[in-house]
Each structure stands twice: as C-alpha cells, then as structure tokens.
Design a protein around this motif. Structure first.
Motif, PDB file in Angstrom:
ATOM      1  N   ARG A  24      -0.827   6.177  75.880  1.00 29.91           N
ATOM      2  CA  ARG A  24      -1.994   5.489  75.212  1.00 29.91           C
ATOM      3  C   ARG A  24      -2.668   4.847  76.677  1.00 29.91           C
ATOM      4  O   ARG A  24      -2.009   4.219  77.278  1.00 29.91           O
ATOM      5  CB  ARG A  24      -1.644   4.618  74.192  1.00 29.91           C
ATOM      6  N   ASP A  69      -4.227   4.980  86.074  1.00 34.35           N
ATOM      7  CA  ASP A  69      -3.387   5.423  87.326  1.00 34.35           C
ATOM      8  C   ASP A  69      -4.043   5.277  88.517  1.00 34.35           C
ATOM      9  O   ASP A  69      -3.846   5.928  89.415  1.00 34.35           O
ATOM     10  CB  ASP A  69      -3.062   7.016  86.921  1.00 34.35           C
ATOM     11  N   HIS A 117       4.044   7.645  87.309  1.00 38.18           N
ATOM     12  CA  HIS A 117       3.148   8.577  87.062  1.00 38.18           C
ATOM     13  C   HIS A 117       3.719   9.973  87.878  1.00 38.18           C
ATOM     14  O   HIS A 117       4.082   9.774  88.928  1.00 38.18           O
ATOM     15  CB  HIS A 117       1.575   8.328  87.445  1.00 38.18           C
TER      16      HIS A 117
HETATM   17  N1  LIG Z   1      -5.539   1.007  81.588  1.00 39.74           N
HETATM   18  C1  LIG Z   1      -4.680   1.868  81.915  1.00 39.74           C
HETATM   19  N2  LIG Z   1      -3.730   2.441  80.918  1.00 39.74           N
HETATM   20  C2  LIG Z   1      -2.773   3.249  81.034  1.00 39.74           C
HETATM   21  C3  LIG Z   1      -2.171   3.535  82.424  1.00 39.74           C
HETATM   22  C4  LIG Z   1      -3.180   2.965  83.367  1.00 39.74           C
HETATM   23  O1  LIG Z   1      -3.000   3.028  84.755  1.00 39.74           O
HETATM   24  N3  LIG Z   1      -4.167   2.134  83.135  1.00 39.74           N
HETATM   25  N4  LIG Z   1      -1.340   4.423  82.776  1.00 39.74           N
HETATM   26  C5  LIG Z   1      -1.199   5.228  81.571  1.00 39.74           C
HETATM   27  C6  LIG Z   1      -0.063   6.215  81.911  1.00 39.74           C
HETATM   28  N5  LIG Z   1      -0.654   7.619  81.843  1.00 39.74           N
HETATM   29  C7  LIG Z   1      -0.232   8.461  82.967  1.00 39.74           C
HETATM   30  O2  LIG Z   1       0.501   7.981  83.878  1.00 39.74           O
HETATM   31  C8  LIG Z   1      -1.599   8.183  80.855  1.00 39.74           C
HETATM   32  C9  LIG Z   1      -1.227   8.004  79.418  1.00 39.74           C
HETATM   33  C10 LIG Z   1      -2.090   8.676  78.660  1.00 39.74           C
HETATM   34  C11 LIG Z   1      -3.123   9.125  79.109  1.00 39.74           C
HETATM   35  C12 LIG Z   1      -4.324   9.465  77.820  1.00 39.74           C
HETATM   36  O3  LIG Z   1      -5.186  10.473  78.060  1.00 39.74           O
HETATM   37  N6  LIG Z   1      -3.865   9.368  76.711  1.00 39.74           N
HETATM   38  C13 LIG Z   1      -4.713   9.841  75.460  1.00 39.74           C
HETATM   39  C14 LIG Z   1      -3.947  10.111  74.392  1.00 39.74           C
HETATM   40  C15 LIG Z   1      -3.097  11.287  74.965  1.00 39.74           C
HETATM   41  C16 LIG Z   1      -2.088  11.695  73.778  1.00 39.74           C
HETATM   42  O4  LIG Z   1      -1.901  10.998  72.874  1.00 39.74           O
HETATM   43  O5  LIG Z   1      -1.128  12.567  74.176  1.00 39.74           O
HETATM   44  C17 LIG Z   1      -5.546   8.671  74.991  1.00 39.74           C
HETATM   45  O6  LIG Z   1      -5.135   7.294  75.184  1.00 39.74           O
HETATM   46  O7  LIG Z   1      -6.665   8.570  74.269  1.00 39.74           O
HETATM   47  C18 LIG Z   1      -3.501   9.248  80.387  1.00 39.74           C
HETATM   48  C19 LIG Z   1      -2.971   8.750  81.192  1.00 39.74           C
HETATM   49  C20 LIG Z   1      -0.994   4.639  80.160  1.00 39.74           C
HETATM   50  N7  LIG Z   1      -2.172   3.860  79.982  1.00 39.74           N
END
Ligand SMILES: Nc1nc2c(c(=O)[nH]1)N[C@@H](CN(C=O)c1ccc(C(=O)N[C@@H](CCC(=O)O)C(=O)O)cc1)CN2
Ligand SMILES: NCC(=O)N[C@@H]1O[C@H](COP(=O)([O-])[O-])[C@@H](O)[C@H]1O
Length: 220
Positions: A90, A144, A108
């Motif tokens: 998330r 990231d 990551h």
């Molecule tokens: N503010 C931050 N939040 C998060 C970070 C960060 O660096 N800053 N790292 C991520 C981890 N991550 C990759 O390493 C990552 C996780 C999730 C997503 C994403 O697009 N999530 C979607 C839902 C996807 C799903 O449910 O399968 C969303 O949240 O809408 C991108 C990168 C964790 N958070």
C-alpha cells in the motif's frame, strides 16, 4: 529494539527477519506483524513464531487517510523503534510517513532508482537488462524514492522467467535486509537531512553481490 513488520503476502523477508532475531543476527525483537490482507501467508509465519498479528484491511477503510490512521493506531500499540515494510503493498500517506520519519525501512525488488513502483522483475526482463537486484531504503513520501542504504545485484539470464528472477533476488533480499535492520538496532544507521548515514559516513554503500558471492559489506 521493538520491530513492527508490515506485510501483504508470502512473508519470506519477514521469515528472514524472524530467524535473524532468533539467531542474534538482529539485536531486536519482532513485537508485531501487521497485514492489510487477511490471506497473507506471512501471518501464519508470525503465528508459528508466537508473534502478535493484526489485519488492518484497506477494504474496511477505503479512504487512504482513514486507513493510515487505523494502521498507526495498531502499530503504535507495540511501541515500535523501527517499522519494517516487507512486501507491504500500500502507498502510505505523507501523514503516516512523517509519523515514522527516520525509523521506517522498505525493501524494493530493483536497483533503485531504476524501476520504482510495481512489476519490477517483468520490467527488467522486458528491457533486456543484464543485471537486476534489490534495494533497502528509508521510506519517505516519494514512492520508493527514499535514501538508499544497501543494494544487492544479481545477474539476469536470457531465458529467465519472472519467477526465476524473483527467486534469485529473494536470496539476496534475505541477506541484506537483516543486515541493514541490525545496523539500525545497533544505532549505527540514521536518516539525516534526507540522506542515509552509517557510522557517520553518507550512504549508499555499493554492496554488490551475485549468485556466487556474498554481499560486500563495510568493515564492521
Ligand atoms: N509513501 C510511501 N509509501 C510506500 C513506499 C514508499 O517508498 N513511500 N514504498 C512502498 C512499497 N512498494 C514498493 O516497494 C510499493 C507498494 C505498493 C505500490 C502500489 O502501487 N500500491 C497500490 C495497490 C497495489 C495492490 O494492492 O496490489 C496502492 O496503494 O494503490 C507501489 C509500490 C510501500 N508504500
Ligand atoms: N513494491 C514492494 C515490493 O514489491 N516488495 C517486494 O515484495 C516481495 C515480498 O516478498 P515476501 O512477502 O516473500 O517477503 C519482495 O521481493 C519485496 O522486495
């Protein structure tokens, strides 16, 4: 030190952290494991290790800010010194990230800054990259984009599948994440002025590894 681990899935990195705490490679304890998904296998790994688990489902809190507030309420019950994201899927709000500023890590599956976001292994294969890997970084508002602490590199072979490449990366993740977490537990690692510092030296350390050698590490 109290560690709280956030997961969404299999939990192999969580298992590496649990095992490292048990063996003494990490001078800390996993106080709780929190998932946004009730079906995360990592929850079973935590329960098998007698670690408190909780599910804060994003489906129960569609508003991102409300979700993050509920997540903070659960996490802070365990008084974390360090918040560890291990396959937590998330994107977190600025309010959440600022609440844990400087004490929140993520692993990551790419050599950042390449391939921020999702589907990194497929993107590396599609690009025909000859190398790929994993990065441990402090978490900031920028997805990231936080200061990189340590990376591990693996080769990419022409006939690799996503699964084969992911497994090769996992092997390295399970080495570098416990190492970095322990640096934090030893109070050797800090985030200051938007950068990562180890023993007073600005990072990243270019710790590279392949299948046949270990992660290069700075002198102890
Ligand atoms: N503010 C931050 N939040 C998060 C970070 C960060 O660096 N800053 N790292 C991520 C981890 N991550 C990759 O390493 C990552 C996780 C999730 C997503 C994403 O697009 N999530 C979607 C839902 C996807 C799903 O449910 O399968 C969303 O949240 O809408 C991108 C990168 C964790 N958070
Ligand atoms: N964008 C975040 C992300 O993709 N993280 C990746 O999820 C996997 C979790 O595996 P695990 O559940 O077996 O630890 C790991 O490979 C981690 O790098």
């Amino acid at each position: 030190m109290n560690l709280v681990v956030l997961i969404s899935g299999t939990g192999s990195n969580l298992q590496a952290v649990i095992d490292a705490c048990k063996s003494g490679k990490i001078h800390g304890r996993v106080a709780a494991v929190v998932s946004n998904r009730a079906d995360a296998y990592g929850l079973k790994r935590a329960q098998a290790a007698d670690i408190h688990t909780a599910v804060i489902s994003h489906q129960d809190h569609p508003d991102r800010a409300q979700y993050d507030a509920a997540l903070i309420a659960e996490i802070d019950r365990h008084q974390p010194d360090l918040l560890i994201m291990a396959g937590f899927m998330r994107i977190l709000t600025p309010a959440f990230v600022n609440h844990y500023a400087g004490r929140m890590l993520n692993i990551h599956p790419s050599l950042l800054p390449k391939y921020q976001g999702l589907h990194t292994h497929q993107r590396a294969l599609d690009a025909g990259d000859s190398e790929h890997g994993a990065s441990v970084h402090f978490v900031t508002e920028e997805l990231d984009g936080g200061p990189v602490i340590l990376q591990a590199k693996v080769p990419v072979f022409a006939d690799d599948t996503v699964e084969e490449l992911a497994q090769r990366v996992h092997v390295q993740e399970h080495q570098i994440y416990p190492l970095v977490i322990n640096w934090f537990c030893q109070q050797r690692l800090v985030m200051k002025e938007g950068k990562a510092w180890l023993d007073g030296e600005c990072l990243p350390v270019s710790g590279y590894a392949s299948d046949d050698d270990g992660v290069e590490q700075p002198a102890e």
